[in-house]
Design a protein around this motif. Structure first.
Motif, PDB file in Angstrom:
ATOM      1  N   VAL A  99     -14.968  13.219  15.763  1.00  0.00           N
ATOM      2  CA  VAL A  99     -14.416  13.150  14.406  1.00  0.00           C
ATOM      3  C   VAL A  99     -13.314  12.099  14.327  1.00  0.00           C
ATOM      4  O   VAL A  99     -13.270  11.288  13.388  1.00  0.00           O
ATOM      5  N   LEU A 100     -12.433  12.074  15.315  1.00  0.00           N
ATOM      6  CA  LEU A 100     -11.351  11.087  15.305  1.00  0.00           C
ATOM      7  C   LEU A 100     -11.893   9.666  15.412  1.00  0.00           C
ATOM      8  O   LEU A 100     -11.385   8.745  14.759  1.00  0.00           O
ATOM      9  N   LEU A 101     -12.917   9.476  16.235  1.00  0.00           N
ATOM     10  CA  LEU A 101     -13.533   8.148  16.337  1.00  0.00           C
ATOM     11  C   LEU A 101     -14.162   7.721  15.005  1.00  0.00           C
ATOM     12  O   LEU A 101     -14.013   6.574  14.574  1.00  0.00           O
ATOM     13  N   GLU A 104     -11.375   6.812  12.594  1.00  0.00           N
ATOM     14  CA  GLU A 104     -10.615   5.613  12.954  1.00  0.00           C
ATOM     15  C   GLU A 104     -11.470   4.346  12.927  1.00  0.00           C
ATOM     16  O   GLU A 104     -11.052   3.325  12.412  1.00  0.00           O
ATOM     17  N   ILE A 105     -12.672   4.420  13.485  1.00  0.00           N
ATOM     18  CA  ILE A 105     -13.493   3.219  13.627  1.00  0.00           C
ATOM     19  C   ILE A 105     -14.552   3.123  12.529  1.00  0.00           C
ATOM     20  O   ILE A 105     -14.915   2.037  12.099  1.00  0.00           O
ATOM     21  N   GLY A 106     -15.050   4.267  12.103  1.00  0.00           N
ATOM     22  CA  GLY A 106     -16.099   4.243  11.089  1.00  0.00           C
ATOM     23  C   GLY A 106     -17.471   4.377  11.724  1.00  0.00           C
ATOM     24  O   GLY A 106     -17.628   4.901  12.828  1.00  0.00           O
ATOM     25  N   PRO A 107     -18.495   3.873  11.029  1.00  0.00           N
ATOM     26  CA  PRO A 107     -19.871   4.025  11.512  1.00  0.00           C
ATOM     27  C   PRO A 107     -20.134   3.375  12.875  1.00  0.00           C
ATOM     28  O   PRO A 107     -21.060   3.766  13.572  1.00  0.00           O
ATOM     29  N   ALA A 108     -19.329   2.409  13.263  1.00  0.00           N
ATOM     30  CA  ALA A 108     -19.525   1.767  14.566  1.00  0.00           C
ATOM     31  C   ALA A 108     -19.299   2.750  15.717  1.00  0.00           C
ATOM     32  O   ALA A 108     -19.777   2.527  16.830  1.00  0.00           O
ATOM     33  N   ILE A 110     -20.569   5.603  16.016  1.00  0.00           N
ATOM     34  CA  ILE A 110     -21.747   6.436  16.256  1.00  0.00           C
ATOM     35  C   ILE A 110     -22.399   6.095  17.594  1.00  0.00           C
ATOM     36  O   ILE A 110     -22.870   6.986  18.307  1.00  0.00           O
ATOM     37  N   VAL A 111     -22.393   4.827  17.968  1.00  0.00           N
ATOM     38  CA  VAL A 111     -22.968   4.425  19.259  1.00  0.00           C
ATOM     39  C   VAL A 111     -22.211   5.107  20.401  1.00  0.00           C
ATOM     40  O   VAL A 111     -22.818   5.649  21.330  1.00  0.00           O
ATOM     41  N   GLY A 112     -20.896   5.103  20.339  1.00  0.00           N
ATOM     42  CA  GLY A 112     -20.092   5.756  21.371  1.00  0.00           C
ATOM     43  C   GLY A 112     -20.287   7.257  21.394  1.00  0.00           C
ATOM     44  O   GLY A 112     -20.354   7.873  22.461  1.00  0.00           O
ATOM     45  N   PHE A 117     -22.603  12.087  24.064  1.00  0.00           N
ATOM     46  CA  PHE A 117     -23.398  13.305  24.084  1.00  0.00           C
ATOM     47  C   PHE A 117     -24.641  13.171  24.967  1.00  0.00           C
ATOM     48  O   PHE A 117     -25.143  14.168  25.480  1.00  0.00           O
ATOM     49  N   LEU A 118     -25.153  11.967  25.160  1.00  0.00           N
ATOM     50  CA  LEU A 118     -26.313  11.779  26.030  1.00  0.00           C
ATOM     51  C   LEU A 118     -25.939  11.794  27.510  1.00  0.00           C
ATOM     52  O   LEU A 118     -26.775  12.092  28.361  1.00  0.00           O
TER      53      LEU A 118
END
Length: 131
Positions: A99-101, A104-108, A110-112, A117-118
């Motif tokens: 949530v914090l990512l 702070e960063i936005g949709p970018a 999501i990759v992280g 999680f993987l």
């Protein structure tokens, strides 16, 4: 003005890190203490029960085998008292970080988040192979 804000942020980060370290050590101490108490209670109760068993009730188990089984089970409970809280705190931390990512960063981010999680099943697989 910029330096003052940076100094304030550095002091806040240092203070929070210090409090986190103190909190983590306190949690480790309390879980260790709980584990020792739990282990000694289980060993005491099991040995009290074994001493009152008849030879027929032991069904061919030697005293050493019984002691070994009790010690292993008690050790597992000791380890559970120390590390059992990770079953809820790690997923919670992952959600909070996600949530914090995103904030702070936005949709970018999501990759992280997907990568984070993987990696969990991959780590579980490697740990199972090591044991």
């Amino acid at each position: 003005n910029f330096r003052q804000e940076g100094l304030i942020l550095a002091i806040v980060i240092f203070s929070v890190s210090l409090l986190e370290g103190i909190g983590n050590e306190r949690q480790k101490f309390l879980s260790f203490q709980t584990g020792i108490t739990l282990r000694s209670a289980v060993v005491s109760a099991a040995h009290g029960h074994v001493l009152s068993m008849t030879p027929r009730g032991r069904a061919g188990l030697t005293s050493g085998e019984i002691t070994n089984l009790v010690a292993v089970d008690a050790q597992k409970l000791f380890e559970l008292a120390q590390e059992g809280h990770y079953s809820w705190s790690c997923p919670l931390a992952m959600v909070i970080v996600s949530v914090l990512l995103l904030l702070e960063i936005g949709p970018a981010a999501i990759v992280g988040i997907v990568t984070m999680f993987l990696i969990v099943p991959m780590v579980q697989y490697v740990v199972k192979r090591m044991m």
